[in-house]
Motif scaffolding. Structure first.
Motif, PDB file in Angstrom:
ATOM      1  N   GLU A  86       0.914  -0.747  -0.163  1.00  0.00           N
ATOM      2  CA  GLU A  86      -0.187  -0.201   0.264  1.00  0.00           C
ATOM      3  C   GLU A  86       0.244   1.156  -0.149  1.00  0.00           C
ATOM      4  O   GLU A  86       0.779   2.209  -0.375  1.00  0.00           O
ATOM      5  CB  GLU A  86      -1.127   0.283   1.090  1.00  0.00           C
ATOM      6  CG  GLU A  86      -1.711   1.162   1.492  1.00  0.00           C
ATOM      7  CD  GLU A  86      -2.533   1.358   2.252  1.00  0.00           C
ATOM      8  OE1 GLU A  86      -3.422   1.890   2.923  1.00  0.00           O
ATOM      9  OE2 GLU A  86      -3.312   0.205   3.204  1.00  0.00           O
ATOM     10  N   PHE A  87       1.993   0.808   1.059  1.00  0.00           N
ATOM     11  CA  PHE A  87       2.383   2.617   1.017  1.00  0.00           C
ATOM     12  C   PHE A  87       3.298   2.826  -0.273  1.00  0.00           C
ATOM     13  O   PHE A  87       3.528   4.215  -0.773  1.00  0.00           O
ATOM     14  CB  PHE A  87       3.531   2.125   1.881  1.00  0.00           C
ATOM     15  CG  PHE A  87       4.822   2.938   2.350  1.00  0.00           C
ATOM     16  CD1 PHE A  87       4.964   5.132   1.897  1.00  0.00           C
ATOM     17  CD2 PHE A  87       6.390   3.444   1.218  1.00  0.00           C
ATOM     18  CE1 PHE A  87       5.046   5.705   2.484  1.00  0.00           C
ATOM     19  CE2 PHE A  87       7.848   4.012   1.596  1.00  0.00           C
ATOM     20  CZ  PHE A  87       6.804   5.423   2.081  1.00  0.00           C
ATOM     21  N   LEU A  88       3.891   1.587  -0.763  1.00  0.00           N
ATOM     22  CA  LEU A  88       5.307   1.427  -2.574  1.00  0.00           C
ATOM     23  C   LEU A  88       4.032   2.220  -3.675  1.00  0.00           C
ATOM     24  O   LEU A  88       4.266   2.599  -4.339  1.00  0.00           O
ATOM     25  CB  LEU A  88       5.097   0.552  -2.579  1.00  0.00           C
ATOM     26  CG  LEU A  88       6.654   0.224  -1.696  1.00  0.00           C
ATOM     27  CD1 LEU A  88       7.355  -1.706  -1.533  1.00  0.00           C
ATOM     28  CD2 LEU A  88       8.125   1.003  -1.204  1.00  0.00           C
ATOM     29  N   LYS A  89       2.880   1.735  -3.423  1.00  0.00           N
ATOM     30  CA  LYS A  89       1.534   2.003  -4.362  1.00  0.00           C
ATOM     31  C   LYS A  89       1.624   3.495  -4.208  1.00  0.00           C
ATOM     32  O   LYS A  89       1.745   4.146  -5.624  1.00  0.00           O
ATOM     33  CB  LYS A  89       0.268   1.705  -4.348  1.00  0.00           C
ATOM     34  CG  LYS A  89       0.766  -0.235  -4.890  1.00  0.00           C
ATOM     35  CD  LYS A  89      -0.599  -1.098  -4.985  1.00  0.00           C
ATOM     36  CE  LYS A  89      -0.711  -2.229  -5.599  1.00  0.00           C
ATOM     37  NZ  LYS A  89      -1.978  -2.659  -5.250  1.00  0.00           N
ATOM     38  N   GLU A  90       1.345   4.015  -3.472  1.00  0.00           N
ATOM     39  CA  GLU A  90       0.826   5.638  -2.797  1.00  0.00           C
ATOM     40  C   GLU A  90       2.600   6.347  -3.734  1.00  0.00           C
ATOM     41  O   GLU A  90       1.988   7.454  -3.752  1.00  0.00           O
ATOM     42  CB  GLU A  90       0.952   5.244  -1.242  1.00  0.00           C
ATOM     43  CG  GLU A  90      -0.370   5.386  -0.905  1.00  0.00           C
ATOM     44  CD  GLU A  90      -0.657   5.188   0.046  1.00  0.00           C
ATOM     45  OE1 GLU A  90       0.435   6.196   0.834  1.00  0.00           O
ATOM     46  OE2 GLU A  90      -1.564   4.950   1.184  1.00  0.00           O
ATOM     47  N   GLN A  91       3.793   5.749  -3.012  1.00  0.00           N
ATOM     48  CA  GLN A  91       4.814   6.508  -3.973  1.00  0.00           C
ATOM     49  C   GLN A  91       5.553   6.174  -5.446  1.00  0.00           C
ATOM     50  O   GLN A  91       6.512   6.651  -5.448  1.00  0.00           O
ATOM     51  CB  GLN A  91       5.995   6.071  -2.511  1.00  0.00           C
ATOM     52  CG  GLN A  91       5.586   5.975  -1.248  1.00  0.00           C
ATOM     53  CD  GLN A  91       5.789   7.573  -0.684  1.00  0.00           C
ATOM     54  OE1 GLN A  91       6.357   8.288  -1.620  1.00  0.00           O
ATOM     55  NE2 GLN A  91       4.627   7.525   0.019  1.00  0.00           N
ATOM     56  N   GLY A  92       4.038   5.109  -5.814  1.00  0.00           N
ATOM     57  CA  GLY A  92       4.311   5.077  -7.678  1.00  0.00           C
ATOM     58  C   GLY A  92       5.219   4.916  -7.792  1.00  0.00           C
ATOM     59  O   GLY A  92       5.825   4.232  -8.603  1.00  0.00           O
ATOM     60  N   ALA A  93       5.550   3.474  -6.875  1.00  0.00           N
ATOM     61  CA  ALA A  93       7.156   2.485  -7.307  1.00  0.00           C
ATOM     62  C   ALA A  93       6.487   1.178  -8.501  1.00  0.00           C
ATOM     63  O   ALA A  93       5.155   1.184  -8.429  1.00  0.00           O
ATOM     64  CB  ALA A  93       7.487   1.659  -5.855  1.00  0.00           C
ATOM     65  N   GLY A  94       7.055   1.142  -9.109  1.00  0.00           N
ATOM     66  CA  GLY A  94       7.013  -0.414  -9.756  1.00  0.00           C
ATOM     67  C   GLY A  94       6.522  -1.430  -8.887  1.00  0.00           C
ATOM     68  O   GLY A  94       6.923  -1.813  -8.417  1.00  0.00           O
ATOM     69  N   ILE A  95       5.554  -2.228 -10.090  1.00  0.00           N
ATOM     70  CA  ILE A  95       5.281  -3.586  -9.792  1.00  0.00           C
ATOM     71  C   ILE A  95       6.377  -4.128  -9.228  1.00  0.00           C
ATOM     72  O   ILE A  95       6.362  -4.976  -8.582  1.00  0.00           O
ATOM     73  CB  ILE A  95       4.355  -4.476 -10.370  1.00  0.00           C
ATOM     74  CG1 ILE A  95       3.225  -3.387 -10.749  1.00  0.00           C
ATOM     75  CG2 ILE A  95       4.130  -5.251 -10.399  1.00  0.00           C
ATOM     76  CD1 ILE A  95       2.765  -3.166  -9.395  1.00  0.00           C
ATOM     77  N   ALA A  96       7.297  -4.219 -10.025  1.00  0.00           N
ATOM     78  CA  ALA A  96       8.640  -5.374  -9.791  1.00  0.00           C
ATOM     79  C   ALA A  96       9.407  -5.080  -8.446  1.00  0.00           C
ATOM     80  O   ALA A  96      10.044  -5.740  -7.838  1.00  0.00           O
ATOM     81  CB  ALA A  96      10.122  -5.173 -10.990  1.00  0.00           C
TER      82      ALA A  96
END
Length: 422
Positions: A85-95
């Motif tokens: 959830e956090f990394l998605k909010e930060q725009g991180a890639g799926i990989a």
């Protein structure tokens, strides 16, 4: 300057653990997270790790215990959810997200890591095993388990658990950890084993001490027996003191009565001959009471000598002065030395002392009973005889028979008699 993803993750984890992690987590807190991050960077610095892999490892190290904010059970899975959830909010890639989550799942202690990154984060997560602060960190973990009602370990049980984990369950995987942290881990394990050996030796020593103490206690007289002798002897001595006090009271009373009779009543017998026999009876009973009181309190001193055969045959009681008061000091010391070597002889002597004290008390109280009886009968008979004498002489007033209390000495004597009798 824009913050990197690692810096943002570090800030997020700090605020999350500060606000939502219960205070009962003494070990799995932000301090532990920082230690893991520091160890990750230490391994990265001495290993062939790309910048991308280093970023994955650092983010995973920061997020791997965030699941404790939602409970202890399956906290790795909860950490993956929070990380995703956090990394998605930060725009991180799926990989990147998948790689971080994979590293987080590699921190499960009971499973063997499957990747190089998994080995690195696993060694970093358990790096305290190879650090000087191992004992401190271990104690925090023990208290955390206790405070959270997971399991309570005693210090010795926790030491055994640590020995089991370090010796059998844990191992380092990376070359750097094996080279740099394994020696310290061996020292920590050795320290634990020495402490266990020392405790075992101490326990064995205390067990032997308790065994010998119990053996000595079984060989020696029980405390109840010692208490019996102590209480019985003390009671006999108190009863003897009471008997002596009673005899002294009778002596004092009769002495005062006789002095009053001699000083006042006998001088009137010339003019009052009918008082002769009552006076004789009264005086005679007082004298008999005094004699019996003296006999009751008169000490009886024995020979005061003994032979070596008496001591060897345990026939002499050395606890009573009357059996040794005529002996020389060196002979008495020898006898005492012989007696104390045999505990049966000591208690035999105490038994004799108790027995003969009882015999003396029986004699004293028997004589005192007779004395009080004689005194009581004497008073009654004397009063009756005085009454008969006065009745047979009707012209005599009772005031003429009794001594006039017109002198200071007579008043004092009467007061003494009344006070003592009272």
């Amino acid at each position: 300057m824009a913050k990197s993803l690692v810096e943002k993750t570090q800030e997020f984890v700090f605020n999350l653990l500060k606000d939502e992690l219960p205070n009962t987590f003494l070990y799995h807190n932000y301090t532990h997270t920082e230690r893991v991050l520091k160890s990750i960077r230490e391994i990265i610095e001495h290993s062939e790790v790309s910048d991308k892999e280093a970023e994955i490892l650092e983010i995973a190290a920061l997020l791997h215990d965030t699941g404790y904010t939602k409970g202890e059970e399956d906290h790795e899975e909860r950490s993956v959810e929070i990380a995703t959830e956090f990394l998605k909010e930060q725009g991180a890639g799926i990989a990147l997200i998948d790689s971080v989550n994979e590293c987080i799942m590699e921190t499960k202690f009971k499973e063997v890591p499957k990747t190089k990154l998994g080995e690195i984060i696993r060694d970093a997560d358990a790096s305290h095993f190879g650090k000087k602060y191992f004992e401190e960190a271990s104690e925090f973990l023990r208290k955390e388990l206790e405070m959270r009602n997971v399991k309570t370990y005693s210090p010795s049980e926790w030491r055994d658990e640590n020995i089991r984990v370090l010796a059998k369950s844990h191992q380092f995987y990376t070359n750097y950890a094996i080279k740099e942290w394994q020696p310290r881990k061996a020292k920590n394990l050795s320290k634990l084993m020495k402490a266990k050996k020392k405790q075992k030796k101490k326990f064995k020593k205390e067990k032997m001490k308790a065994k010998y103490k119990m053996q000595y206690k079984n060989e020696s007289p029980e405390r109840g027996v010692q208490t019996f002798y102590r209480v019985a002897l003390r009671n006999h001595i108190k009863l003897s003191d009471i008997a002596d006090t009673k005899a002294n009271i009778l002596l004092s009373v009769n002495a005062i009565i006789i002095s009053v009779v001699l000083a006042n009543l006998i001088s009137k017998l010339d003019t009052n001959p009918y008082l002769t026999w009552p006076t004789v009876i009264f005086t005679l009973f007082c004298v008999i009471s005094m004699i019996l009181s003296i006999i009751a309190t008169r000490p009886n001193v024995t020979s005061g000598q003994f032979t070596k055969e008496d001591v060897k045959n345990q026939k002499v009681n050395l606890s009573f002065f009357g059996n040794f008061h005529k002996m020389k000091l060196d002979e008495f010391e020898w006898a005492i030395k012989e007696m104390v070597q045999d505990k049966d002889y000591i208690y035999k002597a105490l038994t004799k002392d108790l027995y003969f004290l009882g015999k003396v008390l029986e004699r004293k109280y028997r004589l005192l009973r007779i004395t009080y009886t004689v005194f009581m009968i004497g008073i009654i008979i004397s009063l009756i005889s005085f009454g008969i004498a006065v009745k047979n002489n009707p012209g005599i007033e009772i005031e003429d028979v009794l001594p006039k209390a017109n002198t200071t000495s007579s008043i004092i004597s009467k007061n003494k008699v009344e006070n003592i009798i009272i």
